[in-house]
Motif scaffolding. Structure first.
Motif, PDB file in Angstrom:
ATOM      1  N   THR A   1       0.814  -1.205   0.000  1.00  0.00           N
ATOM      2  CA  THR A   1       0.000   0.000   0.000  1.00  0.00           C
ATOM      3  C   THR A   1       0.851   1.260   0.000  1.00  0.00           C
ATOM      4  O   THR A   1       0.708   2.134  -0.863  1.00  0.00           O
ATOM      5  N   PHE A   2       1.749   1.372   0.969  1.00  0.00           N
ATOM      6  CA  PHE A   2       2.526   2.603   1.083  1.00  0.00           C
ATOM      7  C   PHE A   2       3.602   2.699   0.018  1.00  0.00           C
ATOM      8  O   PHE A   2       3.923   3.798  -0.441  1.00  0.00           O
ATOM      9  N   LEU A   3       4.165   1.575  -0.405  1.00  0.00           N
ATOM     10  CA  LEU A   3       5.154   1.651  -1.479  1.00  0.00           C
ATOM     11  C   LEU A   3       4.502   2.075  -2.791  1.00  0.00           C
ATOM     12  O   LEU A   3       5.097   2.813  -3.582  1.00  0.00           O
ATOM     13  N   THR A   4       3.278   1.622  -3.047  1.00  0.00           N
ATOM     14  CA  THR A   4       2.561   2.067  -4.244  1.00  0.00           C
ATOM     15  C   THR A   4       2.246   3.555  -4.151  1.00  0.00           C
ATOM     16  O   THR A   4       2.416   4.304  -5.124  1.00  0.00           O
ATOM     17  N   ALA A   5       1.788   4.000  -2.993  1.00  0.00           N
ATOM     18  CA  ALA A   5       1.484   5.420  -2.813  1.00  0.00           C
ATOM     19  C   ALA A   5       2.749   6.264  -2.953  1.00  0.00           C
ATOM     20  O   ALA A   5       2.758   7.303  -3.637  1.00  0.00           O
ATOM     21  N   HIS A   6       3.818   5.817  -2.326  1.00  0.00           N
ATOM     22  CA  HIS A   6       5.098   6.543  -2.381  1.00  0.00           C
ATOM     23  C   HIS A   6       5.601   6.630  -3.822  1.00  0.00           C
ATOM     24  O   HIS A   6       6.010   7.702  -4.296  1.00  0.00           O
ATOM     25  N   GLY A   7       5.573   5.516  -4.533  1.00  0.00           N
ATOM     26  CA  GLY A   7       6.036   5.513  -5.909  1.00  0.00           C
ATOM     27  C   GLY A   7       5.162   6.352  -6.821  1.00  0.00           C
ATOM     28  O   GLY A   7       5.651   7.032  -7.724  1.00  0.00           O
ATOM     29  N   SER A   8       3.859   6.314  -6.591  1.00  0.00           N
ATOM     30  CA  SER A   8       2.933   7.093  -7.415  1.00  0.00           C
ATOM     31  C   SER A   8       3.160   8.590  -7.243  1.00  0.00           C
ATOM     32  O   SER A   8       3.154   9.354  -8.219  1.00  0.00           O
ATOM     33  N   LEU A   9       3.345   9.020  -6.015  1.00  0.00           N
ATOM     34  CA  LEU A   9       3.616  10.440  -5.782  1.00  0.00           C
ATOM     35  C   LEU A   9       4.938  10.849  -6.402  1.00  0.00           C
ATOM     36  O   LEU A   9       5.091  11.969  -6.903  1.00  0.00           O
ATOM     37  N   GLY A  10       5.911   9.923  -6.402  1.00  0.00           N
ATOM     38  CA  GLY A  10       7.173  10.218  -7.066  1.00  0.00           C
ATOM     39  C   GLY A  10       6.992  10.405  -8.558  1.00  0.00           C
ATOM     40  O   GLY A  10       7.600  11.299  -9.172  1.00  0.00           O
ATOM     41  N   VAL A  11       6.151   9.577  -9.178  1.00  0.00           N
ATOM     42  CA  VAL A  11       5.878   9.714 -10.608  1.00  0.00           C
ATOM     43  C   VAL A  11       5.167  11.033 -10.896  1.00  0.00           C
ATOM     44  O   VAL A  11       5.480  11.719 -11.883  1.00  0.00           O
ATOM     45  N   LEU A  12       4.222  11.413 -10.056  1.00  0.00           N
ATOM     46  CA  LEU A  12       3.502  12.669 -10.256  1.00  0.00           C
ATOM     47  C   LEU A  12       4.438  13.871 -10.139  1.00  0.00           C
ATOM     48  O   LEU A  12       4.291  14.849 -10.878  1.00  0.00           O
ATOM     49  N   GLY A  13       5.374  13.813  -9.217  1.00  0.00           N
ATOM     50  CA  GLY A  13       6.403  14.847  -9.121  1.00  0.00           C
ATOM     51  C   GLY A  13       5.890  16.227  -8.769  1.00  0.00           C
ATOM     52  O   GLY A  13       6.446  17.233  -9.232  1.00  0.00           O
TER      53      GLY A  13
END
Length: 326
Positions: A129-141
């Motif tokens: 859950t948190f790794l997906t959220a963390h990675g997604s926010l990184g992609v959004l930038g």
């Protein structure tokens, strides 16, 4: 022969095809460690696999794309016996048996050692859950102060993304189809709560006439058209989930359906390098332990009630993460 309890799916179907029974307990190999599973988070993708929609999955199979626990038999390389570890993805629960069991035989190279003072249930709510959220926010930038919409924010990934986005200083609008869940989003820091009544883009545009700088879309499929329409020129949509149950956008024509200047990206936790993910997860676990934000653990079920847990999740009753305890 030693045995263990595991939830086995012999054929695709409803939650009742998850049958808990005794199966042979595996042993470590040169490149795979045996992990005693202490908690396993449930995920929507496991519902799709159980229903028979995940490609290249052969049954019988023990599902579960993530777990936390401790190494009880080490591989030739990797974490030694006694190490607390997390594991996510890497075809876990699809190409080989996953976390819905008392023990899991997992590739040592994908194990993430952790050192943190959290109970197993709370720790089990974090990895996927948190790794997906963390990675997604990184992609959004997005930068502090920019406008982010989290679509399907009361899902486990949505709640995790809400906590991380608020901590990062973003102006967050969170959506839910259930008005009864709005208070939970406000409680966890959403500056704006939008009840998605079928006019997602219109609701976002009424809040921000120019549109959002970023949309984290966890519904996927045809809903992405609405996400594009809600996004400002120069903004970005990141699709990181398939809560809508559809893998595709029918009759999708980018020139017709995507506004000029809007970008589309995806994040898939399968792309995470274990060493990088371990650092991120360690930091997240430390933040949860320090009370900086919640793990959003909604409910736990014993392994023997895995079918009930799937039915609960499938009925959209959770606000946050559902975790199974072997």
């Amino acid at each position: 022969m030693e045995t263990m309890r595991a939830a086995v799916v012999d054929r695709p179907g409803p939650p009742e095809v998850l049958v808990v029974r005794d199966v042979p307990r595996p042993t470590a190999t040169a490149d795979r460690a045996l992990v005693r599973v202490r908690a396993a988070g449930l995920n929507r993708s496991e519902i799709m696999t159980r229903q028979g929609h995940s490609p290249n999955v052969r049954f019988p199979r023990v599902l579960g794309i993530e777990c936390v626990g401790e190494v009880v038999e080490a591989a030739e390389t990797g974490p030694p016996v006694g190490t607390t570890v997390a594991a996510v993805m890497g075809e876990m629960g699809r190409a080989y048996d996953g976390g819905y069991a008392e023990f899991a035989l997992l590739p040592a190279a994908r194990l993430m050692p952790l050192s943190v003072e959290l109970d197993w249930s709370t720790l089990g709510a974090l990895p996927e859950t948190f790794l997906t959220a963390h990675g997604s926010l990184g992609v959004l930038g997005l930068a502090p102060g920019q406008r982010l919409v989290i679509r399907a924010a009361t899902s486990s990934v949505g709640m995790a993304a809400l906590s991380l986005a608020v901590a990062a200083g973003l102006d967050v609008a969170a959506t839910t189809r259930n008005p009864g869940k709005a208070a939970a989003l406000e409680q966890h820091g959403a500056a704006h709560v939008l009840v998605d009544s079928g006019d997602f883009a219109g609701e976002v545009r009424r809040l921000w006439p120019d549109g959002a700088d970023g949309v984290l879309d966890l519904v996927g499929g045809p809903s992405l058209r609405d996400a594009f329409a809600a996004t400002a020129r120069g903004g970005i949509v990141c699709n990181s989930g398939l809560l809508g149950g559809s893998w595709v956008i029918p009759d999708f024509e980018p020139l017709a359906h995507m506004p000029t200047g809007v970008k589309l990206a995806v994040f898939d936790s399968a792309s995470l390098e274990p060493a990088v993910a371990a650092l991120a997860l360690q930091g997240i676990a430390e933040d949860v332990a320090a009370g900086r934000y919640s793990a959003h653990l909604h409910k736990t079920f014993p392994l023997e009630e895995i079918a009930e847990a799937h039915a609960y999740m499938e009925a959209n009753r959770a606000t946050g993460k559902v975790v199974v305890i072997p």
